[in-house]
Design an enzyme around this catalytic site. Structure first.
Site, PDB file in Angstrom:
ATOM      1  N   GLY A   1      45.246  27.366  35.476  1.00  0.00           N
ATOM      2  CA  GLY A   1      44.900  28.447  34.569  1.00  0.00           C
ATOM      3  C   GLY A   1      43.424  28.796  34.565  1.00  0.00           C
TER       4      GLY A   1
ATOM      5  N   ASP B   1      49.313  27.136  42.304  1.00  0.00           N
ATOM      6  CA  ASP B   1      49.266  27.559  40.903  1.00  0.00           C
ATOM      7  C   ASP B   1      48.313  28.744  40.779  1.00  0.00           C
ATOM      8  OD1 ASP B   1      49.376  27.816  38.200  1.00  0.00           O
ATOM      9  OD2 ASP B   1      48.711  25.797  37.721  1.00  0.00           O
ATOM     10  N   TRP B   2      48.805  29.905  41.176  1.00  0.00           N
ATOM     11  CA  TRP B   2      48.043  31.159  41.128  1.00  0.00           C
ATOM     12  C   TRP B   2      48.427  31.891  39.845  1.00  0.00           C
ATOM     13  CZ3 TRP B   2      48.346  35.244  45.670  1.00  0.00           C
ATOM     14  CH2 TRP B   2      47.600  36.375  45.335  1.00  0.00           C
ATOM     15  N   GLU B   3      47.516  31.890  38.876  1.00  0.00           N
ATOM     16  CA  GLU B   3      47.773  32.518  37.586  1.00  0.00           C
ATOM     17  C   GLU B   3      46.838  33.715  37.381  1.00  0.00           C
ATOM     18  OE1 GLU B   3      48.061  29.734  34.266  1.00  0.00           O
ATOM     19  OE2 GLU B   3      48.559  28.115  35.646  1.00  0.00           O
ATOM     20  N   TYR B   4      47.335  34.890  37.620  1.00  0.00           N
ATOM     21  CA  TYR B   4      48.580  35.319  38.273  1.00  0.00           C
ATOM     22  C   TYR B   4      48.208  36.450  39.223  1.00  0.00           C
ATOM     23  CZ  TYR B   4      50.949  33.045  34.326  1.00  0.00           C
ATOM     24  OH  TYR B   4      51.379  32.144  33.396  1.00  0.00           O
TER      25      TYR B   4
END
Length: 278
Positions: free
Chosen positions: A7, A46-49
């Site tokens: 995040g 974990d590419w947000e977003y």
């Protein structure tokens, strides 16, 4: 497995990386090298977003090329193929300045599973009213885990590749009026904790130390507690059990917690495991 991003990593770096074949290739090559060097079974993105449809399309291209690379590496080395997963929004689409849809076909083809982050529906970014941070159901709309999972299924995700996320932390608010204290009660900002966040174990301590009133809300399948003007929304034993039963009824791949360090003596984790395998 090791995870890349998170995040606090933001979206811009990932957007730039995924925008060209050469930078995607560099990223993919480095993930394989790190996984093999340190003995991991795979990598999680974990590419947000992705915040535009172009970024979503590039996300799909990245997955296509990543899968080819790990397959080729396994063939050439004789080692087990590395696993690939990704953390995603709770629904298969996100609205920023435009509606952005995840490349479900590419996910089905290339990832072993996705970790759908079914939490943070309400928090410090909604300071004017209390809310259930990870409601299973939303009686007033579609901001819920059930809606998110059903949306992924309707979009065509292979059920066994869909994993439901649950939080082991809560969000806090400061009530405007202590006598008005239900879900949706007027608030005047965040309450106790680390910028409004409290681990599940910390919530339990707060409740005990402050003789807080604890309420299980059947409509949202969530918990909240309050003491004076302090209000906390979180998950506890009953809500977690209901969520795991719901996920199991959908025949999806499983569940995960963010994050295990928030549990209290493994109470929630053990219950979830027993419920899933029952």
């Amino acid at each position: 497995m090791f995870s890349i991003g998170g995040g606090s990593a933001g979206t811009e770096l990932f957007s730039r990386m995924a925008s060209s074949p050469s930078s995607r290739a560099t990223f993919i090559r480095s993930t394989i090298q790190v996984a093999r060097k340190y003995g991991f079974d795979g990598a999680d993105l974990d590419w947000e977003y992705p915040q535009t449809q172009t970024a979503m399309n590039n996300f799909g291209l990245l997955l296509d090329e990543w899968r080819v690379a790990v397959n080729n590496e396994a063939t050439s080395t004789g080692k087990p193929r590395l696993l690939l997963s990704a953390a995603t929004h709770y629904k298969p689409e996100i609205y920023f300045n435009e509606l952005c849809k995840y490349p479900v076909a590419s996910i089905n083809k290339n990832l072993d599973w996705i970790n759908a982050m079914c939490y943070d529906y309400h928090g410090p970014w909604t300071p004017d009213a209390t809310g259930a941070p990870a409601a299973l159901y939303d009686p007033n709309g579609d901001l819920s885990t059930s809606n998110g999972l059903q949306s992924w299924i309707s979009a065509g995700i292979q059920r066994q590749k869909l994993v439901m996320g649950m939080p082991l932390y809560g969000w806090t608010w400061k009530l405007k009026n202590p006598s008005v204290n239900g879900i949706g009660a007027p608030a005047v900002g965040i309450g106790p904790g680390n910028e409004g966040a409290m681990l599940y174990s910390e919530v339990q301590q707060f409740n005990a130390q402050n003789n807080a009133k604890v309420v299980y809300d059947t409509q949202t399948v969530s918990y909240y507690s309050y003491a004076g003007t302090s209000w906390i929304g979180y998950d506890d034993v009953n809500s977690v059990q209901r969520k795991v039963q719901y996920a199991k009824s959908l025949n999806i791949g499983g569940y995960f917690f963010w994050t295990a360090v928030g549990d209290q003596d493994w109470k929630i984790s053990r219950l979830a495991s027993q419920t899933w395998t029952a």
